[in-house]
Write a protein that holds these residues in place. Structure first.
Motif, mmCIF file in Angstrom:
data_model
loop_
_atom_site.group_PDB
_atom_site.id
_atom_site.type_symbol
_atom_site.label_atom_id
_atom_site.label_comp_id
_atom_site.label_asym_id
_atom_site.label_seq_id
_atom_site.Cartn_x
_atom_site.Cartn_y
_atom_site.Cartn_z
ATOM 1 N N ARG A 141 0.840 -1.202 0.000
ATOM 2 C CA ARG A 141 0.000 0.000 0.000
ATOM 3 C C ARG A 141 0.873 1.248 0.000
ATOM 4 N N ASP A 142 0.518 2.188 -0.890
ATOM 5 C CA ASP A 142 1.207 3.473 -0.960
ATOM 6 C C ASP A 142 0.149 4.546 -1.183
ATOM 7 N N GLY A 143 -0.336 5.104 -0.093
ATOM 8 C CA GLY A 143 -1.389 6.108 -0.204
ATOM 9 C C GLY A 143 -2.683 5.503 -0.724
ATOM 10 N N ASP A 144 -3.188 6.052 -1.823
ATOM 11 C CA ASP A 144 -4.438 5.583 -2.405
ATOM 12 C C ASP A 144 -4.209 4.507 -3.464
ATOM 13 N N GLU A 145 -3.013 3.937 -3.482
ATOM 14 C CA GLU A 145 -2.684 2.928 -4.485
ATOM 15 C C GLU A 145 -1.971 1.740 -3.827
ATOM 16 N N TYR A 146 -1.958 0.638 -4.571
ATOM 17 C CA TYR A 146 -1.102 -0.489 -4.242
ATOM 18 C C TYR A 146 -0.044 -0.593 -5.336
ATOM 19 N N VAL A 147 1.174 -0.960 -4.945
ATOM 20 C CA VAL A 147 2.273 -1.115 -5.896
ATOM 21 C C VAL A 147 2.614 -2.596 -5.999
ATOM 22 N N LEU A 148 2.580 -3.116 -7.227
ATOM 23 C CA LEU A 148 2.786 -4.541 -7.468
ATOM 24 C C LEU A 148 4.129 -4.789 -8.132
ATOM 25 N N ASN A 149 4.848 -5.794 -7.643
ATOM 26 C CA ASN A 149 6.110 -6.221 -8.237
ATOM 27 C C ASN A 149 6.194 -7.745 -8.202
ATOM 28 N N GLY A 150 6.603 -8.327 -9.322
ATOM 29 C CA GLY A 150 6.746 -9.774 -9.380
ATOM 30 C C GLY A 150 6.408 -10.310 -10.751
ATOM 31 N N GLU A 151 6.319 -11.632 -10.843
ATOM 32 C CA GLU A 151 6.016 -12.278 -12.117
ATOM 33 C C GLU A 151 4.889 -13.290 -11.958
ATOM 34 N N LYS A 152 4.119 -13.430 -13.009
ATOM 35 C CA LYS A 152 3.074 -14.445 -13.100
ATOM 36 C C LYS A 152 3.237 -15.167 -14.430
ATOM 37 N N TRP A 153 2.923 -16.478 -14.417
ATOM 38 C CA TRP A 153 2.945 -17.184 -15.697
ATOM 39 C C TRP A 153 1.736 -18.099 -15.810
ATOM 40 N N TRP A 154 1.598 -18.735 -16.968
ATOM 41 C CA TRP A 154 0.393 -19.513 -17.285
ATOM 42 C C TRP A 154 -0.858 -18.661 -17.055
ATOM 43 N N SER A 155 -0.762 -17.412 -17.474
ATOM 44 C CA SER A 155 -1.878 -16.467 -17.338
ATOM 45 C C SER A 155 -2.800 -16.639 -18.536
ATOM 46 N N SER A 156 -3.722 -17.576 -18.409
ATOM 47 C CA SER A 156 -4.571 -17.959 -19.543
ATOM 48 C C SER A 156 -5.406 -16.795 -20.040
ATOM 49 N N GLY A 157 -5.336 -16.559 -21.335
ATOM 50 C CA GLY A 157 -6.119 -15.508 -21.960
ATOM 51 C C GLY A 157 -5.455 -14.154 -21.982
ATOM 52 N N ALA A 158 -4.303 -14.014 -21.318
ATOM 53 C CA ALA A 158 -3.649 -12.708 -21.268
ATOM 54 C C ALA A 158 -3.088 -12.298 -22.626
ATOM 55 N N GLY A 159 -2.906 -13.242 -23.520
ATOM 56 C CA GLY A 159 -2.402 -12.915 -24.846
ATOM 57 C C GLY A 159 -3.467 -12.413 -25.790
ATOM 58 N N ASP A 160 -4.720 -12.610 -25.439
ATOM 59 C CA ASP A 160 -5.835 -12.216 -26.303
ATOM 60 C C ASP A 160 -5.902 -10.695 -26.413
ATOM 61 N N PRO A 161 -5.942 -10.155 -27.624
ATOM 62 C CA PRO A 161 -6.003 -8.687 -27.764
ATOM 63 C C PRO A 161 -7.265 -8.086 -27.168
ATOM 64 N N ARG A 162 -8.257 -8.907 -26.885
ATOM 65 C CA ARG A 162 -9.498 -8.416 -26.278
ATOM 66 C C ARG A 162 -9.439 -8.419 -24.754
ATOM 67 N N CYS A 163 -8.356 -8.926 -24.171
ATOM 68 C CA CYS A 163 -8.231 -9.025 -22.716
ATOM 69 C C CYS A 163 -8.040 -7.639 -22.103
ATOM 70 N N LYS A 164 -8.919 -7.262 -21.179
ATOM 71 C CA LYS A 164 -8.891 -5.910 -20.614
ATOM 72 C C LYS A 164 -8.647 -5.866 -19.115
ATOM 73 N N VAL A 165 -8.717 -6.995 -18.411
ATOM 74 C CA VAL A 165 -8.539 -6.960 -16.971
ATOM 75 C C VAL A 165 -7.877 -8.253 -16.499
ATOM 76 N N TYR A 166 -6.960 -8.116 -15.538
ATOM 77 C CA TYR A 166 -6.325 -9.250 -14.889
ATOM 78 C C TYR A 166 -6.830 -9.319 -13.448
#
Length: 392
Positions: A141-166
């Protein structure tokens, strides 16, 4: 509609992947095929079957939906035609249950309309994610935001050009909370600065474009604090509610793939001859076909029992049944598909049948949503508790 429309359309759709040079985009013809099928389904009211216990859904129980999921499993575009694709189904459920009004307007509404796609980010390359408490994507947590660092894999559907949210599982440790309350779930806009698509994960050499399973890197990705769902430490609570029905959906689609493989195997065995006889009459093929039929029936009944248990409203009681079917259904479908490939000879491993693609999907399913060994462990622990008061 699946037999007459979706199966032949799926064949043309798949033949066009990468036809214009970019495997990670849809050709005009692919878009025409897919949107045409979806519109036909909408026009007939065949839409969002999966959303049980919701006014937005079709009003089906998990058992009722299971029969439909089996049929959808018989064609590549089967699930998406009716807006019943993974990981969107589970993601929509999360957004409906836990999202605020802004989240629902921005992501749930277009997902329910089939206008965008989504991804679910859980496993990580640096830890044994079969024990999900190992996950370590930093979320600070940093004020009104969260800061994310790291890696994810096997993220199904993330390659789709229509993908808008993780929908992303993150690590938010607190020494005052127990082991399964160290993680949280947060919504990340796919266009957020700092998210890098490192590579497509290949499945037996296939990148599964244009949908894909991506390896993503998060570097100082800043997300509004209100995108954290339910509060810190509630990630497992959300994920278990999401994954239970999803596992049943996967398994029933796997049974549909097994049925399709058995159909192809039987037709092939009666059409082809070798050594002066139909293939069905050679070797142990009668026994092979019989065993496949019996094992499919057993797997289907077990899956329906798991679905019925889910419908009783106690996810904890349903969990060991879901673990059973998560092991059994992919294993049975994989065996049937393998036997069908054998009956087809060289053609069974080629692009001339859907069997090779189905085989790779089913073998991968033995890892997705928890590997076989983890689910067998859960089944065994439940069984052993009948005979001891100690933890096992």
């Amino acid at each position: 509609m699946i037999k007459e429309d979706i199966e032949p359309a799926s064949e043309e759709f798949e033949s066009l992947i990468g036809a214009e040079g970019d495997r990670w985009s849809y050709t005009a013809r692919q878009t025409e095929i897919l949107e045409g099928l979806k519109q036909k389904a909408k026009d007939q009211g065949l839409w969002n079957f999966w959303l049980t216990d919701s006014e937005r859904g079709y009003g089906l129980s998990t058992v009722e939906y299971a029969y439909l999921a089996e049929q959808m499993g018989k064609a590549h575009l089967g699930a998406e035609t009716f807006n019943c694709s993974a990981p969107d189904t589970g993601n929509m459920e999360v957004l409906e249950r836990y999202g605020n009004d802004e989240h629902k307007e921005k992501w749930l509404k277009p997902l329910l309309n089939g206008e965008i796609r989504s991804a679910y980010l859980m496993t990580e390359p640096g830890v044994a994610s079969s024990d999900a408490t190992n996950m370590r994507m930093s979320c600070v947590r940093d004020g009104d935001e969260y800061v994310l660092n790291g890696e994810k894999w096997w993220s199904s559907g993330a390659g789709d050009p229509r993908c808008k949210v993780y929908i992303t599982m993150v690590y938010t440790p607190d020494a005052n909370r127990p082991r399964h309350q160290q993680h949280s779930m947060i919504l990340v806009d796919a266009d957020t600065p700092g998210v890098t698509k490192l590579r497509a994960m290949e499945v037996f050499g296939n990148d599964d474009a244009p949908h894909g399973h991506l390896h993503l890197k998060f570097e100082n990705v800043r997300v509004p604090a209100e995108n954290l769902l339910l509060g810190e430490g509630r990630g497992f609570e959300i994920s278990q509610g999401r994954l239970g029905p999803g596992r049943i959906h996967h398994c029933m689609r796997a049974i549909g793939q097994a049925e399709k493989a058995l159909e192809l195997m039987c037709k092939r065995s009666l059409e082809r001859e070798a050594f002066g006889k139909k293939l069905a009459q050679l070797g142990a093929n009668y026994d092979i076909i019989a065993e496949c039929r019996m094992e499919i029936e057993q797997a289907r009944l077990l899956c329906l029992k798991a679905a019925w248990m889910m419908d009783q409203g106690d996810p904890r009681a349903a969990a060991p049944w879901i673990s059973q079917i998560k092991v059994v259904a992919p294993r049975v479908a994989l065996k049937v598909t393998d036997e069908a490939m054998q009956m087809f000879g060289g053609a069974g491993m080629s692009q001339d049948t859907p069997l090779a693609k189905s085989w790779t999907h089913l073998r991968t399913l033995r890892h997705a949503d928890g590997p076989d060994a983890v689910h067998r462990r859960q089944v065994a622990r439940k069984e052993l508790r009948k005979y001891t008061q100690e933890k096992v």
